[in-house]
Design a protein around this motif. Structure first.
Motif, short mmCIF file in Angstrom:
data_model
loop_
_atom_site.label_atom_id
_atom_site.label_comp_id
_atom_site.label_asym_id
_atom_site.label_seq_id
_atom_site.Cartn_x
_atom_site.Cartn_y
_atom_site.Cartn_z
N GLN A 354 0.70 -1.20 0.06
CA GLN A 354 -0.07 0.01 0.22
C GLN A 354 0.86 1.21 0.18
OE1 GLN A 354 -2.34 -0.46 3.40
NE2 GLN A 354 -3.99 -1.87 2.34
N SER A 355 0.29 2.25 -0.43
CA SER A 355 0.97 3.59 -0.34
C SER A 355 0.06 4.45 0.78
CB SER A 355 0.52 4.60 -1.60
OG SER A 355 1.08 5.82 -1.53
N VAL A 356 0.93 4.95 1.60
CA VAL A 356 0.52 5.52 2.93
C VAL A 356 0.36 7.20 2.59
CG1 VAL A 356 0.58 5.73 5.27
CG2 VAL A 356 1.23 3.47 4.01
N PHE A 357 -0.54 7.73 3.17
CA PHE A 357 -0.60 9.26 3.26
C PHE A 357 -1.29 9.43 4.52
CE2 PHE A 357 -2.23 13.48 2.38
CZ PHE A 357 -1.40 13.92 1.88
N GLY A 358 -0.47 9.58 5.64
CA GLY A 358 -1.15 9.65 6.80
C GLY A 358 -1.82 8.27 7.33
N GLN A 359 -3.19 8.30 7.72
CA GLN A 359 -3.79 7.26 7.88
C GLN A 359 -4.57 6.75 6.87
OE1 GLN A 359 -7.10 8.13 10.55
NE2 GLN A 359 -7.38 5.98 11.17
N GLN A 360 -4.37 7.66 5.67
CA GLN A 360 -5.23 7.03 4.55
C GLN A 360 -4.29 6.07 3.54
OE1 GLN A 360 -5.93 10.47 2.18
NE2 GLN A 360 -6.66 11.50 3.94
N ARG A 361 -5.05 4.86 2.98
CA ARG A 361 -4.23 3.91 2.40
C ARG A 361 -4.86 3.65 1.13
NH1 ARG A 361 -4.19 -0.03 7.60
NH2 ARG A 361 -4.77 -1.46 6.11
N SER A 362 -3.99 3.46 0.23
CA SER A 362 -4.09 3.06 -1.22
C SER A 362 -3.49 1.90 -1.90
CB SER A 362 -4.40 4.37 -2.20
OG SER A 362 -3.10 5.03 -2.23
N THR A 363 -3.79 1.10 -2.73
CA THR A 363 -3.23 0.13 -3.28
C THR A 363 -1.88 0.52 -4.15
OG1 THR A 363 -4.92 -1.34 -3.69
CG2 THR A 363 -3.03 -1.78 -4.79
N LEU A 364 -0.79 0.16 -4.00
CA LEU A 364 0.40 0.45 -4.32
C LEU A 364 1.12 -0.63 -5.33
CD1 LEU A 364 3.01 2.43 -4.45
CD2 LEU A 364 3.99 0.75 -2.81
N GLY A 374 4.03 0.59 2.39
CA GLY A 374 3.30 0.01 3.41
C GLY A 374 3.02 -1.51 3.15
N LEU A 375 3.58 -2.24 3.79
CA LEU A 375 3.17 -3.70 3.72
C LEU A 375 2.10 -4.26 4.89
CD1 LEU A 375 6.89 -4.95 2.99
CD2 LEU A 375 5.26 -4.42 1.35
N ALA A 376 0.99 -4.50 4.41
CA ALA A 376 -0.06 -4.95 5.33
C ALA A 376 -0.02 -6.38 5.68
CB ALA A 376 -1.35 -4.54 4.46
N ASN A 377 -0.65 -6.85 6.77
CA ASN A 377 -0.50 -8.16 7.28
C ASN A 377 0.66 -8.47 7.72
OD1 ASN A 377 -3.38 -8.13 7.29
ND2 ASN A 377 -3.30 -8.91 5.11
N ALA A 378 1.49 -7.54 8.24
CA ALA A 378 3.18 -7.89 8.18
C ALA A 378 3.73 -8.48 9.61
CB ALA A 378 4.03 -6.69 7.70
#
Length: 539
Positions: A354-364, A374-378
């Motif tokens: 994911q790409s992280v912008f503060g608390q906001q997240r979007s698919t990278l 940002g690597l989710a479920n890490a």
């Protein structure tokens, strides 16, 4: 041919990686608490046109919080207690901005961030000058060879004389200041700035509440006196004094950390923010080779590698996942890549990047050297871990601060035993606190070790609100920790006002009640070798 040498067929892709890396500017904003760091972060995003309105961060009813301060405790207290990544485009570059906690209790989090940047913006309150936390963080930057851009903030409020601040910086930390802009109007009467390289006057106009970008008017030098009167004449005279003193910008001494370009701003009014963005694009270094644990630089065009500098949970109350922040060091990242975890040799799948912008997240989908992913479920990743593809590499681990506060944590609800155990493990993996254990205390009474007491507040708050297992903390009478060899642990446990516990990485620590108790023990037992924990401020 070395492992990092590229074949002829890779030349085209290597050229793309090099070009993309050259567009990146990855930096942290560091300061003492209340210098306006989060406000400046918001203002930079506003001027880059990635948000339309800046928010206040004072935690008052009806006021918006900044995009970088998103935790409930941050909103309530009006301070940053966790680092945040923001990525946005500006001109032809990609800005990776890492906002850091200003409070000294969270120095360890700030230090982790400083391992992942190529430059730092040192923010100084115009009225207060250099403060203790600023000095400490400067020393970390100096040790790591991180170039520093200095920003004198809050020039719209009464403060000290600009020349006095320049002298203080030079005298107290040995950094030669080379102002790129100079204030027109004293602190508290901020009209605009002189661009010292071009010679013209940049006049700012206030907007309602400073919520939108302040309009700028660029006035030629020959018309500036009519526009600003004696304030312009004073600025010209002081600029000439700076030139006579050798305080004009020098790119070579900036890159080596001997000098720092200086800009004057009011982040709350959005004055001088455009100038800072332009300086970052024009002067801040782009990503270069990162040195591995063996001291060998890994070129940016080498196969993909990255290191984790932070793990954060609780960003989305509807998802119990953890985000690992990783700095891309070399190569190209593509979502779905199967990487290797250097510490275990096991594969790590990046399907949920994911790409992280503060608390906001979007698919990278992809990232390049200098970017923060940002690597989710890490759950398997910790700060300091290295990830790579194809060609193995291990980057240096991130040192821990030496803790000075210790508390026993106990669950207050016996039915939450499983949540308690998982929550303690999570806080430990994220580095919120260091977790120490011993057979004597047992698994249900781990010891939290921290640099500052506010870390305990964060841990307690998160255990109750995110983990669902409230805890009670009991302060322990220890002030200092040292590493002890396992063969000496039994002897140390028999000492008065001392206790041996084991950190989650297997390191055994002996805690002493006071520094004087430690000194007395070392004097009486010279054969027992106790080692200091690595502290960021020590270099």
């Amino acid at each position: 041919m070395s492992d990092n040498t590229l074949t002829t067929t890779d030349t085209k892709s290597a050229a793309r990686v090099t070009a993309e890396a050259a567009r990146r500017r990855t930096f942290a904003v560091i300061s003492h608490p209340d210098a306006g760091k989060s406000t400046l972060t918001e203002a930079l995003a506003l001027h880059a046109r990635v948000i339309t309105e800046a928010g206040a961060i004072h935690g008052k009813a009806g006021r918006r919080s900044t995009v970088s301060d998103w935790m409930e405790m941050e909103k309530a207290r009006g301070i940053s207690i966790t680092s945040t990544a923001l990525q946005f485009p500006y001109r032809d570059c990609v800005i990776n901005l890492l906002d850091t906690p200003g409070h000294a209790d969270f120095s360890e989090d700030t230090y982790r961030v400083l391992t992942a940047v190529d430059a730092a913006v040192m923010l100084i309150d115009a009225a207060k000058g250099l403060e203790p936390q600023t000095l400490k963080l400067f020393q970390v930057c100096k040790h790591r060879g991180i170039p520093i851009i200095t920003v004198i903030n809050k020039w719209d409020r009464p403060g000290r004389h600009a020349l006095e601040l320049m002298d203080e910086i030079h005298e107290r930390i040995g950094l030669r200041t080379t102002p790129l802009t100079w204030p027109v109007g004293i602190a508290g009467d901020f009209k605009g700035v002189m661009d010292r390289r071009k010679g013209h006057y940049i006049r700012f106009t206030r907007t309602a509440g400073g919520a939108t970008a302040a309009p700028e008017e660029h006035i030629p030098a020959d018309a500036a006196a009519d526009a600003a009167g004696t304030d312009w004449e004073t600025a010209v005279e002081e600029s000439e004094l700076l030139s006579m003193d050798g305080s004009d910008f020098d790119p070579d001494t900036f890159r080596t950390g001997e000098s720092s370009p200086v800009l004057f701003t009011s982040a709350a009014l959005n004055f001088g923010v455009n100038q800072l963005l332009d300086v970052l694009v024009e002067l801040a270094p782009s990503p270069g080779p990162i040195v591995d644990v063996n001291g060998v630089p890994r070129p940016v065009e080498s196969p993909f590698s990255a290191f984790v500098f932070k793990v954060q949970a609780g960003m989305d109350s509807s998802h119990r996942d953890r985000i690992a922040y990783a700095r891309v060091c070399s190569g190209t990242f593509e979502r779905g890549d199967v990487l290797t975890h250097a510490g275990t040799g096991k594969p790590f799948v990046t399907k949920y990047a994911q790409s992280v912008f503060g608390q906001q997240r979007s698919t990278l989908d992809d990232a390049w050297p200098g970017d923060v992913i940002g690597l989710a479920n890490a759950a398997v990743l910790r700060p300091g871990d290295t990830l790579y593809r194809d060609v193995p590499v291990v980057y240096p681990p991130i040192p821990s601060f030496s803790p000075e506060y210790f508390s026993v944590a106990r669950g207050t609800d016996p039915s939450k035993h499983k949540q308690f155990r998982k929550g303690i493990e999570q806080l430990d993996q994220e580095g919120v606190v260091q977790v120490l254990r011993s057979d004597r205390r047992g698994e249900q009474a781990p010891v939290f070790a921290a640099v500052g007491p506010m870390q305990f507040e964060v841990a307690q708050h998160r255990m109750a609100t995110e983990i669902g297992s409230p805890i009670a903390l009991e302060s322990l009478p220890y002030q200092v920790a040292r590493i002890v060899d396992p063969e000496d642990a039994e002897f140390m446990n028999k000492q008065v006002s001392a206790e041996v516990l084991t950190r989650s990485d297997g390191v055994m620590l002996v805690l002493f009640s006071t520094p004087w108790r430690l000194q007395g023990f070392q004097r009486d037992n010279p054969d027992i070798k106790l080692r200091s924990l690595v502290a960021a401020a020590e270099g």
